[in-house]
Design a protein around this motif. Sequence first.
Motif, PDB file in Angstrom:
ATOM      1  N   ARG A  60     -32.961  -3.585 -82.673  1.00 48.30           N
ATOM      2  CA  ARG A  60     -31.913  -4.541 -82.289  1.00 48.30           C
ATOM      3  C   ARG A  60     -31.732  -4.621 -80.781  1.00 48.30           C
ATOM      4  NH1 ARG A  60     -25.774  -4.028 -84.351  1.00 48.30           N
ATOM      5  NH2 ARG A  60     -26.131  -1.941 -83.585  1.00 48.30           N
ATOM      6  N   SER A  61     -31.753  -3.506 -80.098  1.00 45.26           N
ATOM      7  CA  SER A  61     -31.548  -3.521 -78.646  1.00 45.26           C
ATOM      8  C   SER A  61     -32.670  -4.252 -77.916  1.00 45.26           C
ATOM      9  CB  SER A  61     -31.399  -2.098 -78.108  1.00 45.26           C
ATOM     10  OG  SER A  61     -32.599  -1.370 -78.320  1.00 45.26           O
ATOM     11  N   ASP A  62     -33.872  -4.258 -78.469  1.00 46.82           N
ATOM     12  CA  ASP A  62     -34.987  -4.988 -77.856  1.00 46.82           C
ATOM     13  C   ASP A  62     -34.788  -6.497 -77.937  1.00 46.82           C
ATOM     14  OD1 ASP A  62     -36.137  -2.525 -77.440  1.00 46.82           O
ATOM     15  OD2 ASP A  62     -37.596  -2.709 -79.071  1.00 46.82           O
ATOM     16  N   ALA A  63     -33.990  -6.935 -78.893  1.00 44.84           N
ATOM     17  CA  ALA A  63     -33.804  -8.378 -79.118  1.00 44.84           C
ATOM     18  C   ALA A  63     -32.582  -8.949 -78.420  1.00 44.84           C
ATOM     19  CB  ALA A  63     -33.698  -8.643 -80.615  1.00 44.84           C
ATOM     20  N   VAL A  64     -31.796  -8.119 -77.768  1.00 49.78           N
ATOM     21  CA  VAL A  64     -30.572  -8.593 -77.108  1.00 49.78           C
ATOM     22  C   VAL A  64     -30.903  -9.746 -76.161  1.00 49.78           C
ATOM     23  CG1 VAL A  64     -28.765  -7.961 -75.453  1.00 49.78           C
ATOM     24  CG2 VAL A  64     -29.363  -6.407 -77.313  1.00 49.78           C
ATOM     25  N   GLY A  65     -30.121 -10.819 -76.280  1.00 44.99           N
ATOM     26  CA  GLY A  65     -30.295 -11.976 -75.419  1.00 44.99           C
ATOM     27  C   GLY A  65     -31.309 -12.980 -75.922  1.00 44.99           C
ATOM     28  N   THR A  66     -31.876 -12.747 -77.097  1.00 48.15           N
ATOM     29  CA  THR A  66     -32.829 -13.694 -77.681  1.00 48.15           C
ATOM     30  C   THR A  66     -32.260 -14.239 -78.985  1.00 48.15           C
ATOM     31  OG1 THR A  66     -34.047 -12.104 -79.058  1.00 48.15           O
ATOM     32  CG2 THR A  66     -34.731 -12.291 -76.745  1.00 48.15           C
ATOM     33  N   TRP A  67     -32.869 -15.288 -79.488  1.00 51.65           N
ATOM     34  CA  TRP A  67     -32.416 -15.850 -80.758  1.00 51.65           C
ATOM     35  C   TRP A  67     -32.620 -14.860 -81.904  1.00 51.65           C
ATOM     36  CZ3 TRP A  67     -35.903 -16.279 -84.703  1.00 51.65           C
ATOM     37  CH2 TRP A  67     -37.264 -16.312 -84.368  1.00 51.65           C
ATOM     38  N   GLN A  68     -33.530 -13.924 -81.725  1.00 52.73           N
ATOM     39  CA  GLN A  68     -33.815 -12.962 -82.787  1.00 52.73           C
ATOM     40  C   GLN A  68     -32.723 -11.895 -82.931  1.00 52.73           C
ATOM     41  OE1 GLN A  68     -37.841 -11.526 -83.008  1.00 52.73           O
ATOM     42  NE2 GLN A  68     -38.605 -13.365 -81.991  1.00 52.73           N
ATOM     43  N   ALA A  69     -31.906 -11.718 -81.915  1.00 52.35           N
ATOM     44  CA  ALA A  69     -30.827 -10.725 -81.985  1.00 52.35           C
ATOM     45  C   ALA A  69     -29.904 -11.000 -83.171  1.00 52.35           C
ATOM     46  CB  ALA A  69     -30.042 -10.707 -80.685  1.00 52.35           C
ATOM     47  N   SER A  70     -29.658 -12.272 -83.427  1.00 57.06           N
ATOM     48  CA  SER A  70     -28.771 -12.617 -84.544  1.00 57.06           C
ATOM     49  C   SER A  70     -29.337 -12.144 -85.884  1.00 57.06           C
ATOM     50  CB  SER A  70     -28.513 -14.125 -84.581  1.00 57.06           C
ATOM     51  OG  SER A  70     -29.689 -14.830 -84.917  1.00 57.06           O
ATOM     52  N   HIS A  71     -30.656 -12.131 -86.010  1.00 61.76           N
ATOM     53  CA  HIS A  71     -31.276 -11.706 -87.265  1.00 61.76           C
ATOM     54  C   HIS A  71     -31.092 -10.208 -87.501  1.00 61.76           C
ATOM     55  CE1 HIS A  71     -33.251 -15.440 -88.512  1.00 61.76           C
ATOM     56  NE2 HIS A  71     -33.301 -15.687 -87.205  1.00 61.76           N
ATOM     57  N   PHE A  72     -31.237  -9.419 -86.436  1.00 60.46           N
ATOM     58  CA  PHE A  72     -31.022  -7.982 -86.587  1.00 60.46           C
ATOM     59  C   PHE A  72     -29.579  -7.691 -86.998  1.00 60.46           C
ATOM     60  CE2 PHE A  72     -34.887  -8.132 -84.083  1.00 60.46           C
ATOM     61  CZ  PHE A  72     -35.656  -7.150 -84.672  1.00 60.46           C
ATOM     62  N   SER A  73     -28.631  -8.342 -86.335  1.00 61.70           N
ATOM     63  CA  SER A  73     -27.219  -8.164 -86.687  1.00 61.70           C
ATOM     64  C   SER A  73     -26.932  -8.667 -88.095  1.00 61.70           C
ATOM     65  CB  SER A  73     -26.328  -8.903 -85.686  1.00 61.70           C
ATOM     66  OG  SER A  73     -26.465  -8.343 -84.402  1.00 61.70           O
ATOM     67  N   TRP A  74     -27.520  -9.786 -88.466  1.00 64.19           N
ATOM     68  CA  TRP A  74     -27.349 -10.389 -89.793  1.00 64.19           C
ATOM     69  C   TRP A  74     -27.762  -9.410 -90.893  1.00 64.19           C
ATOM     70  CZ3 TRP A  74     -25.360 -14.847 -91.734  1.00 64.19           C
ATOM     71  CH2 TRP A  74     -25.817 -15.321 -92.961  1.00 64.19           C
ATOM     72  N   ARG A  75     -28.940  -8.811 -90.716  1.00 64.01           N
ATOM     73  CA  ARG A  75     -29.434  -7.884 -91.737  1.00 64.01           C
ATOM     74  C   ARG A  75     -28.587  -6.612 -91.784  1.00 64.01           C
ATOM     75  NH1 ARG A  75     -34.405  -9.803 -89.513  1.00 64.01           N
ATOM     76  NH2 ARG A  75     -34.488  -7.939 -88.212  1.00 64.01           N
ATOM     77  N   VAL A 120     -35.370 -18.063 -93.938  1.00 61.65           N
ATOM     78  CA  VAL A 120     -35.571 -19.488 -93.651  1.00 61.65           C
ATOM     79  C   VAL A 120     -35.337 -19.770 -92.173  1.00 61.65           C
ATOM     80  CG1 VAL A 120     -34.651 -21.809 -94.076  1.00 61.65           C
ATOM     81  CG2 VAL A 120     -35.108 -20.280 -96.004  1.00 61.65           C
ATOM     82  N   ALA A 121     -34.261 -19.225 -91.620  1.00 58.31           N
ATOM     83  CA  ALA A 121     -33.975 -19.423 -90.194  1.00 58.31           C
ATOM     84  C   ALA A 121     -35.054 -18.778 -89.329  1.00 58.31           C
ATOM     85  CB  ALA A 121     -32.596 -18.860 -89.848  1.00 58.31           C
ATOM     86  N   MET A 122     -35.507 -17.584 -89.690  1.00 63.66           N
ATOM     87  CA  MET A 122     -36.558 -16.896 -88.930  1.00 63.66           C
ATOM     88  C   MET A 122     -37.840 -17.721 -88.952  1.00 63.66           C
ATOM     89  SD  MET A 122     -37.584 -13.943 -87.360  1.00 63.66           S
ATOM     90  CE  MET A 122     -36.958 -12.426 -87.999  1.00 63.66           C
ATOM     91  N   ASN A 123     -38.157 -18.295 -90.082  1.00 64.83           N
ATOM     92  CA  ASN A 123     -39.354 -19.115 -90.208  1.00 64.83           C
ATOM     93  C   ASN A 123     -39.300 -20.334 -89.289  1.00 64.83           C
ATOM     94  OD1 ASN A 123     -41.930 -19.557 -91.510  1.00 64.83           O
ATOM     95  ND2 ASN A 123     -40.943 -21.315 -92.501  1.00 64.83           N
ATOM     96  N   LYS A 124     -38.089 -20.832 -89.023  1.00 62.73           N
ATOM     97  CA  LYS A 124     -37.909 -21.987 -88.136  1.00 62.73           C
ATOM     98  C   LYS A 124     -37.714 -21.569 -86.679  1.00 62.73           C
ATOM     99  CE  LYS A 124     -35.649 -24.812 -91.651  1.00 62.73           C
ATOM    100  NZ  LYS A 124     -34.364 -25.477 -92.011  1.00 62.73           N
ATOM    101  N   ASP A 125     -37.849 -20.274 -86.404  1.00 56.92           N
ATOM    102  CA  ASP A 125     -37.595 -19.739 -85.052  1.00 56.92           C
ATOM    103  C   ASP A 125     -36.192 -20.072 -84.563  1.00 56.92           C
ATOM    104  OD1 ASP A 125     -40.121 -18.625 -84.966  1.00 56.92           O
ATOM    105  OD2 ASP A 125     -40.995 -20.260 -83.810  1.00 56.92           O
ATOM    106  N   GLN A 126     -35.230 -19.936 -85.453  1.00 58.49           N
ATOM    107  CA  GLN A 126     -33.835 -20.230 -85.144  1.00 58.49           C
ATOM    108  C   GLN A 126     -32.972 -18.992 -85.360  1.00 58.49           C
ATOM    109  OE1 GLN A 126     -32.778 -23.374 -87.818  1.00 58.49           O
ATOM    110  NE2 GLN A 126     -33.674 -24.955 -86.541  1.00 58.49           N
ATOM    111  N   ALA A 127     -31.906 -18.929 -84.576  1.00 55.61           N
ATOM    112  CA  ALA A 127     -30.913 -17.881 -84.799  1.00 55.61           C
ATOM    113  C   ALA A 127     -30.225 -18.164 -86.134  1.00 55.61           C
ATOM    114  CB  ALA A 127     -29.889 -17.884 -83.672  1.00 55.61           C
ATOM    115  N   VAL A 128     -29.738 -17.116 -86.742  1.00 56.42           N
ATOM    116  CA  VAL A 128     -29.011 -17.275 -87.993  1.00 56.42           C
ATOM    117  C   VAL A 128     -27.530 -17.382 -87.614  1.00 56.42           C
ATOM    118  CG1 VAL A 128     -28.446 -14.935 -88.756  1.00 56.42           C
ATOM    119  CG2 VAL A 128     -29.333 -16.523 -90.348  1.00 56.42           C
ATOM    120  N   ASP A 129     -26.821 -18.298 -88.265  1.00 56.13           N
ATOM    121  CA  ASP A 129     -25.384 -18.450 -87.986  1.00 56.13           C
ATOM    122  C   ASP A 129     -24.659 -17.193 -88.419  1.00 56.13           C
ATOM    123  OD1 ASP A 129     -25.729 -20.988 -86.991  1.00 56.13           O
ATOM    124  OD2 ASP A 129     -25.286 -21.957 -88.904  1.00 56.13           O
ATOM    125  N   ILE A 130     -23.865 -16.686 -87.532  1.00 55.64           N
ATOM    126  CA  ILE A 130     -23.165 -15.434 -87.834  1.00 55.64           C
ATOM    127  C   ILE A 130     -21.742 -15.705 -88.224  1.00 55.64           C
ATOM    128  CG2 ILE A 130     -22.432 -13.249 -86.886  1.00 55.64           C
ATOM    129  CD1 ILE A 130     -24.972 -13.286 -85.201  1.00 55.64           C
TER     130      ILE A 130
END
Length: 130
Positions: A60-75, A120-130
């Motif tokens: 998660r810390s590696d993804a801070v500031g990217t759209w992927q950070a939301s996915h780590f928090s989501w999971r 689905v959001a990851m597949n679209k390279d999108q952040a997941v709504d939190i």
Amino acid sequence: MRDDIVESRSLDPQQMDGLKAWGWVSYVLHLIVAVAAVVPSAQPSIALLVIALIIDLVKRSDAVGTWQASHFSWRIRTVIWAGVLYLVTAPLWLLFIFPGWIAWGIISIWFLYRIVRGMVAMNKDQAVDI
């Protein structure tokens, strides 16, 4: 995708691909557990969920500031909420079998929904709504 989530940290494409690969590993492990939770007599080890959670916590810390950070928090939030909900509803199994079965079925379907929605959001390279 929320408009206020922006990629404020730029990582090179190789780093972004690495994060995405770890994200997919985690999602697949979550998906195996989620599908097994709604399919009768299919019970994978809780170890898969723990492995996925550890991946998410470590990366998660590696993804801070990217759209992927939301996915780590989501999971991470999905696992924590599901765990809490399973624990809170566990007494229903001891007192009344049917309500326990219904409660855990609903929680399992919710868990599966969250994992698929994130994939689905990851597949679209999108952040997941939190």
